[in-house]
Design a protein around this motif. Sequence first.
Motif, short mmCIF file in Angstrom:
data_model
loop_
_atom_site.label_atom_id
_atom_site.label_comp_id
_atom_site.label_asym_id
_atom_site.label_seq_id
_atom_site.Cartn_x
_atom_site.Cartn_y
_atom_site.Cartn_z
N PHE A 55 -52.78 44.95 -11.07
CA PHE A 55 -52.12 45.24 -12.64
C PHE A 55 -53.18 44.48 -13.35
O PHE A 55 -53.86 43.54 -13.34
CB PHE A 55 -51.12 44.08 -13.11
N PRO A 56 -53.87 45.55 -14.09
CA PRO A 56 -55.71 45.17 -14.72
C PRO A 56 -55.10 44.61 -15.63
O PRO A 56 -52.86 44.82 -16.83
CB PRO A 56 -56.32 46.27 -15.42
N LYS A 57 -55.64 44.11 -16.51
CA LYS A 57 -54.72 43.21 -17.52
C LYS A 57 -54.56 44.75 -18.97
O LYS A 57 -55.22 45.60 -18.81
CB LYS A 57 -56.22 42.31 -18.74
N PRO A 90 -49.14 48.45 -17.82
CA PRO A 90 -47.98 48.13 -18.86
C PRO A 90 -46.89 47.47 -17.74
O PRO A 90 -45.94 46.95 -18.17
CB PRO A 90 -47.13 49.79 -19.22
N ALA A 91 -47.26 47.44 -16.55
CA ALA A 91 -45.88 46.61 -15.66
C ALA A 91 -45.76 45.48 -15.50
O ALA A 91 -45.24 44.63 -15.29
CB ALA A 91 -46.29 47.35 -13.71
N ARG A 92 -47.23 45.07 -15.89
CA ARG A 92 -46.81 43.14 -16.65
C ARG A 92 -45.15 42.84 -17.46
O ARG A 92 -45.54 41.62 -17.09
CB ARG A 92 -48.04 43.12 -17.38
N GLU A 93 -45.47 44.28 -18.37
CA GLU A 93 -43.63 43.54 -18.84
C GLU A 93 -42.97 43.15 -17.84
O GLU A 93 -41.73 42.67 -18.95
CB GLU A 93 -43.85 44.47 -20.36
N MET A 94 -43.15 43.82 -17.09
CA MET A 94 -41.34 43.98 -16.83
C MET A 94 -41.77 42.07 -16.02
O MET A 94 -40.34 41.69 -15.60
CB MET A 94 -41.58 44.09 -15.18
N GLU A 99 -55.97 36.80 -11.74
CA GLU A 99 -56.23 37.70 -11.27
C GLU A 99 -55.56 37.50 -10.03
O GLU A 99 -55.30 38.81 -9.92
CB GLU A 99 -57.94 36.42 -10.53
N TYR A 100 -55.50 36.41 -9.22
CA TYR A 100 -54.29 37.12 -7.83
C TYR A 100 -52.97 37.33 -8.31
O TYR A 100 -52.39 37.80 -7.62
CB TYR A 100 -53.88 35.06 -6.96
N ASP A 151 -54.85 31.34 -18.29
CA ASP A 151 -55.52 32.41 -16.96
C ASP A 151 -54.85 30.91 -15.66
O ASP A 151 -54.84 32.37 -14.46
CB ASP A 151 -56.84 33.04 -16.68
N VAL A 152 -54.26 30.22 -16.11
CA VAL A 152 -53.69 29.67 -14.94
C VAL A 152 -52.60 30.19 -15.45
O VAL A 152 -51.80 29.58 -16.41
CB VAL A 152 -53.66 28.18 -14.67
#
Length: 343
Positions: A148-150, A153-157, A140-141, A167-168
């Motif tokens: 960046f919601p679940k 695409p930016a999470r892939e970086m 979440e944080y 989720d931890v």
Amino acid sequence: MNQLDQLSQLQTQALDELAAAQDEQALEAWRIKWLGRKGLVPAAVKRIGSLPREERAAYGKAVNQLKQAVQAAFEARKQALSEAKLEAELKAEAIDVTLPGRRPQVGRMHPISRTLRQIYEVFAYMGFQIYTARDVETDEYNFQLLNFPKGHPAREMQDTFHTTVPDVILRTHTSPGQIRVMRERHPEPIRVILPGKCYRYEQVTARAEMMFYQVEGLAVGRNITFADLKGTLHAFAEQVFGEGRKLRFRTSHFPFTEPSAEVDIDCILCGGKGCRVCKYTGWLEILGCGMVHPNVLRNGGYDPDEFTGYAFGMGPERVAMLLYGIDDIRYFYANDARVLPQL
Ligand code: DAH
């Protein structure tokens, strides 16, 4: 040969043999032979008793002289041998005080620690406080509250290290600290930097480590503009890299800032002419930044209609590589004791 001639011959022989004794062992053997209880000198003394009366006085005198002479010679020889022995020992154990000493290895501050302190000092001088957030974060944080919601695409970086707790995660950047500071400070204005370690499940290369530092910056207030961001970063660049530095802001995208920019500094090695380090562009990328996205302000508890803010994030390893002329990030954490003394 009369008795007295015999005595004089005996003395000569004793002294010759004494002179031939070269060490303590030989000297002791000599002593036993000549001066011991059954030695030749006491035997000569005892012979007095067997002499005719008229010869005793002269013989007694002579034998006494012999005894004293031999004894004195023995003492002198003993003294000389022991002095020679001491002399030899001193020579063997001699220390050459003019030889250079061996310098003890002393520790020194790690180049990243030095760079971090330099960064702290510059921002502290501009009124920023240092805030330490946590290394272990929630999804979440680290992502959701930063826009960046679940599945974004930016999470892939930012390939993430997960824990066994759902989720931890290990934080992939220091940006989640922005939310923590805003929630803690609200509604005060904010000017902080957030240094700390970040973790990414990355292929380790000359430019990327799995663990690295970031220094996040955040300012939130009523009249904060992009010009404030530019001025702050320019002052920072001049303090750390030297007067007269030029900065170039290129438009970019981060989910938690709008607008966003990547910032380049004119190459500190070639001065902008173009070299291997700047890949002949004359510019070096040093950080990402932007105006805090309204959703992020809201998630931090600030009303985006009243408040604005800027944020930036930089890699101190990158700064240290430029400052110390290191071309491979892996040297910093390889624990190779040969590296540090060179910096
Ligand atoms: N969190 C970003 C990253 O790790 C760096 C960054 C970019 C931080 C822009 C910021 C920012 O605060 O405004 O790639």
